[in-house]
Write a protein that holds these residues in place. Structure first.
Motif, mmCIF file in Angstrom:
data_model
loop_
_atom_site.group_PDB
_atom_site.id
_atom_site.type_symbol
_atom_site.label_atom_id
_atom_site.label_comp_id
_atom_site.label_asym_id
_atom_site.label_seq_id
_atom_site.Cartn_x
_atom_site.Cartn_y
_atom_site.Cartn_z
ATOM 1 N N ALA A 1 1.119 -1.570 -0.039
ATOM 2 C CA ALA A 1 0.075 0.386 0.086
ATOM 3 C C ALA A 1 1.311 1.451 -0.014
ATOM 4 C CB ALA A 1 -1.108 0.074 1.280
ATOM 5 N N THR A 2 1.605 1.421 0.458
ATOM 6 C CA THR A 2 2.555 2.275 0.860
ATOM 7 C C THR A 2 3.958 2.676 -0.938
ATOM 8 O OG1 THR A 2 3.346 1.933 3.282
ATOM 9 C CG2 THR A 2 4.837 3.192 1.908
ATOM 10 N N LEU A 3 3.981 1.555 -1.807
ATOM 11 C CA LEU A 3 4.207 1.444 -3.085
ATOM 12 C C LEU A 3 3.611 2.280 -3.354
ATOM 13 C CD1 LEU A 3 6.500 -1.281 -2.779
ATOM 14 C CD2 LEU A 3 7.808 1.088 -2.492
ATOM 15 N N ILE A 4 2.046 1.831 -3.394
ATOM 16 C CA ILE A 4 1.425 2.394 -4.473
ATOM 17 C C ILE A 4 1.004 4.035 -4.032
ATOM 18 C CG2 ILE A 4 -0.357 1.863 -5.369
ATOM 19 C CD1 ILE A 4 -0.669 -0.855 -4.706
ATOM 20 N N VAL A 5 0.633 4.062 -2.803
ATOM 21 C CA VAL A 5 0.139 5.307 -2.465
ATOM 22 C C VAL A 5 1.128 6.210 -2.805
ATOM 23 C CG1 VAL A 5 -0.633 7.029 -1.241
ATOM 24 C CG2 VAL A 5 -1.406 4.688 -1.217
ATOM 25 N N ARG A 6 2.544 6.379 -2.342
ATOM 26 C CA ARG A 6 3.495 7.052 -2.537
ATOM 27 C C ARG A 6 3.497 7.179 -4.011
ATOM 28 N NH1 ARG A 6 7.126 8.834 1.299
ATOM 29 N NH2 ARG A 6 5.686 8.947 2.972
ATOM 30 N N THR A 7 3.824 6.304 -5.567
ATOM 31 C CA THR A 7 4.072 6.569 -6.485
ATOM 32 C C THR A 7 2.909 7.114 -7.126
ATOM 33 O OG1 THR A 7 4.514 4.176 -6.803
ATOM 34 C CG2 THR A 7 3.625 5.013 -8.472
ATOM 35 N N ILE A 8 1.479 6.865 -7.022
ATOM 36 C CA ILE A 8 0.772 7.732 -6.895
ATOM 37 C C ILE A 8 0.925 9.166 -7.234
ATOM 38 C CG2 ILE A 8 -1.886 8.178 -7.149
ATOM 39 C CD1 ILE A 8 -2.229 5.485 -6.532
ATOM 40 N N ALA A 9 0.977 9.664 -5.652
ATOM 41 C CA ALA A 9 1.323 10.542 -5.350
ATOM 42 C C ALA A 9 2.828 11.216 -5.410
ATOM 43 C CB ALA A 9 1.513 10.460 -3.400
ATOM 44 N N TRP A 10 3.593 10.520 -6.642
ATOM 45 C CA TRP A 10 5.255 10.832 -6.739
ATOM 46 C C TRP A 10 5.232 12.037 -7.381
ATOM 47 C CZ3 TRP A 10 9.158 11.188 -5.297
ATOM 48 C CH2 TRP A 10 10.581 11.365 -5.926
ATOM 49 N N PRO A 11 3.832 12.802 -8.364
ATOM 50 C CA PRO A 11 4.386 14.347 -8.685
ATOM 51 C C PRO A 11 3.623 14.864 -8.587
ATOM 52 C CG PRO A 11 2.643 12.931 -10.297
ATOM 53 C CD PRO A 11 3.071 11.777 -9.400
ATOM 54 N N ILE A 12 2.368 15.138 -7.014
ATOM 55 C CA ILE A 12 3.000 15.986 -5.928
ATOM 56 C C ILE A 12 4.319 15.867 -5.029
ATOM 57 C CG2 ILE A 12 1.349 16.577 -3.901
ATOM 58 C CD1 ILE A 12 -0.724 14.777 -4.950
ATOM 59 N N TYR A 13 4.947 14.853 -4.315
ATOM 60 C CA TYR A 13 5.915 15.420 -3.627
ATOM 61 C C TYR A 13 7.164 15.983 -4.598
ATOM 62 C CZ TYR A 13 3.719 12.020 -0.207
ATOM 63 O OH TYR A 13 3.942 11.210 0.343
ATOM 64 N N ALA A 14 7.113 15.670 -6.051
ATOM 65 C CA ALA A 14 8.200 16.208 -7.020
ATOM 66 C C ALA A 14 7.978 17.771 -6.944
ATOM 67 C CB ALA A 14 7.982 15.803 -8.280
ATOM 68 N N GLU A 15 6.130 17.542 -7.580
ATOM 69 C CA GLU A 15 6.467 18.934 -7.860
ATOM 70 C C GLU A 15 6.365 20.300 -6.398
ATOM 71 O OE1 GLU A 15 5.294 22.281 -9.770
ATOM 72 O OE2 GLU A 15 5.286 21.040 -10.294
ATOM 73 N N THR A 16 6.587 19.482 -4.644
ATOM 74 C CA THR A 16 6.840 19.991 -4.025
ATOM 75 C C THR A 16 8.379 20.627 -3.896
ATOM 76 O OG1 THR A 16 4.803 19.224 -2.710
ATOM 77 C CG2 THR A 16 6.307 20.621 -1.177
ATOM 78 N N ASN A 17 9.069 20.021 -4.256
ATOM 79 C CA ASN A 17 10.849 20.077 -4.263
ATOM 80 C C ASN A 17 10.703 21.085 -5.208
ATOM 81 O OD1 ASN A 17 10.802 17.819 -2.332
ATOM 82 N ND2 ASN A 17 11.576 16.639 -3.205
ATOM 83 N N ASP A 18 10.188 20.611 -6.473
ATOM 84 C CA ASP A 18 10.683 21.665 -7.644
ATOM 85 C C ASP A 18 10.273 23.554 -6.911
ATOM 86 O OD1 ASP A 18 11.435 22.373 -10.069
ATOM 87 O OD2 ASP A 18 9.700 22.887 -10.877
ATOM 88 N N MET A 19 9.459 23.097 -6.527
ATOM 89 C CA MET A 19 8.329 24.817 -6.206
ATOM 90 C C MET A 19 9.589 25.203 -4.749
ATOM 91 S SD MET A 19 6.636 27.056 -6.117
ATOM 92 C CE MET A 19 5.582 26.384 -7.497
ATOM 93 N N GLN A 20 10.338 24.436 -4.179
ATOM 94 C CA GLN A 20 10.948 25.062 -3.097
ATOM 95 C C GLN A 20 12.335 25.413 -3.797
ATOM 96 O OE1 GLN A 20 11.901 21.721 -0.778
ATOM 97 N NE2 GLN A 20 10.024 21.658 0.841
ATOM 98 N N LEU A 21 12.895 24.551 -4.985
ATOM 99 C CA LEU A 21 14.064 24.878 -5.189
ATOM 100 C C LEU A 21 13.569 26.386 -5.917
ATOM 101 C CD1 LEU A 21 16.282 24.748 -6.346
ATOM 102 C CD2 LEU A 21 15.884 23.622 -8.517
ATOM 103 N N LYS A 22 12.163 26.654 -6.670
ATOM 104 C CA LYS A 22 12.113 27.905 -7.537
ATOM 105 C C LYS A 22 12.178 28.599 -6.917
ATOM 106 C CE LYS A 22 9.792 25.550 -11.330
ATOM 107 N NZ LYS A 22 8.574 24.754 -12.038
ATOM 108 N N MET A 23 11.440 28.902 -5.767
ATOM 109 C CA MET A 23 11.278 30.246 -4.566
ATOM 110 C C MET A 23 13.006 30.451 -4.110
ATOM 111 S SD MET A 23 8.127 30.609 -3.838
ATOM 112 C CE MET A 23 7.296 30.571 -2.681
ATOM 113 N N GLN A 24 13.965 29.362 -3.728
ATOM 114 C CA GLN A 24 14.831 30.242 -3.998
ATOM 115 C C GLN A 24 15.549 30.908 -4.699
ATOM 116 O OE1 GLN A 24 17.719 26.395 -2.153
ATOM 117 N NE2 GLN A 24 16.565 26.006 -0.527
ATOM 118 N N LEU A 25 15.918 30.300 -6.245
ATOM 119 C CA LEU A 25 15.845 30.961 -7.320
ATOM 120 C C LEU A 25 15.894 32.410 -7.155
ATOM 121 C CD1 LEU A 25 16.244 27.336 -9.460
ATOM 122 C CD2 LEU A 25 18.429 28.748 -8.157
#
Length: 292
Positions: free
Chosen positions: A71-95
């Protein structure tokens, strides 16, 4: 979004409040089976419980520990775009921060309407340049229902499994793996009659939960370090074509903001370890697998 560093800190603080609120609460909210809607958080619990029911019925083969992992693998895989976008937004805010400060200095002390409009337009153009939008800023809050829903589901699952005839608990026939029972806390064991009793001895259960808590802390810290390395590498790539003497330097305020963010992340890692120590072993398995 006039002051980016304030926005970053505010968002992180709000996320922490939501997380701690969702992971706290009275004892009763965690000691009742998943049966009927009785509180607000149930709207997040039931979808997660439904996923675990399906997995337990099929590829989980009625094994609670295996079901948590899948269940963890499935939920994290489905939510991966959200996690990735969150990390990307943090970088953009710093830049964007150095250029944002230039705009603020340019219009400092100019209170006329025309200057305010120009500053607003330049700010919007800057955010457009880096692809920063309101949706990206809301990403951390979108992932919170997943986090809280799974946390509360696993916290209440032991009581669902122990309740005779419970719709989800009855699916699981096995709750133990490597001698550690996923529905027991570190100070709990089964006696000869099958009843749960407290124990102060260093049982296999307690050792297992300690190992899980340590692994959660280690993997979470490694995750933070790797993410910082990734952000640093991406920042270097962004300015690789700019001569070093022209590259923007971090101000004292920016350095303080970065330190504050790091402190918040490490504090969250500590809180996760504490939650695992106080909860059923299944929560530790969920977070270890999720971090990996």
């Amino acid at each position: 979004m006039k002051n980016t560093k304030k926005v970053i800190i505010t968002l992180l603080l709000l996320v922490m409040v939501v997380v701690l609120t969702g992971c706290s609460g009275n004892e009763e909210s965690y000691t009742k089976p998943i049966q009927g809607f009785t509180e607000f958080w149930d709207i997040f619990v039931y979808p997660m419980a439904g996923i675990m029911w399906v997995i337990g019925k099929t590829i989980g083969f009625g094994n609670y520990a295996v079901t948590i992992i899948i269940a963890t693998l499935i939920v994290r895989t489905i939510a991966w775009p959200i996690y990735a976008e969150t990390n990307d937004m943090q970088l953009k805010m710093q830049l964007v921060q150095p250029e944002m400060e230039k705009i603020q200095k340019k219009y400092a002390g100019r209170e006329d309407q025309e200057s305010k409009q120009r500053m607003s337009m330049e700010t919007m153009q800057l955010y457009k340049k880096y692809g920063i939008g309101l949706g990206g800023c809301l990403m951390p809050f979108i992932q919170m229902p997943l986090f809280i829903g799974f946390y509360r589901t696993i916290s209440r699952m032991p009581y669902s499994i122990k309740q005779v005839g419970n719709w989800i608990g009855s699916v699981f026939k096995t709750t133990e793996i490597f001698g550690v029972d996923m529905i027991l806390k570190q100070n709990e064991i089964f006696d000869s009659t099958g009843a749960i009793i407290e124990s102060t001895d260093w049982t296999t259960q307690k050792i297992g939960v300690v190992v899980l808590a340590v692994l959660v802390g280690i993997t979470q810290i490694i995750s933070i370090i790797l993410n910082n390395m990734r952000q640093k590498k991406q920042q270097e790539n962004q300015v690789s074509e700019i001569p070093e003497y022209r590259r923007p330097k971090q101000t004292d305020q920016q350095q303080m903001t970065a330190k504050t963010m790091k402190f918040m992340l490490y504090f969250m890692a500590f809180m996760m370890v504490l939650f695992v120590w106080q909860s059923a072993a299944g929560l530790g398995v969920y977070w270890v697998v999720g971090n990996i």
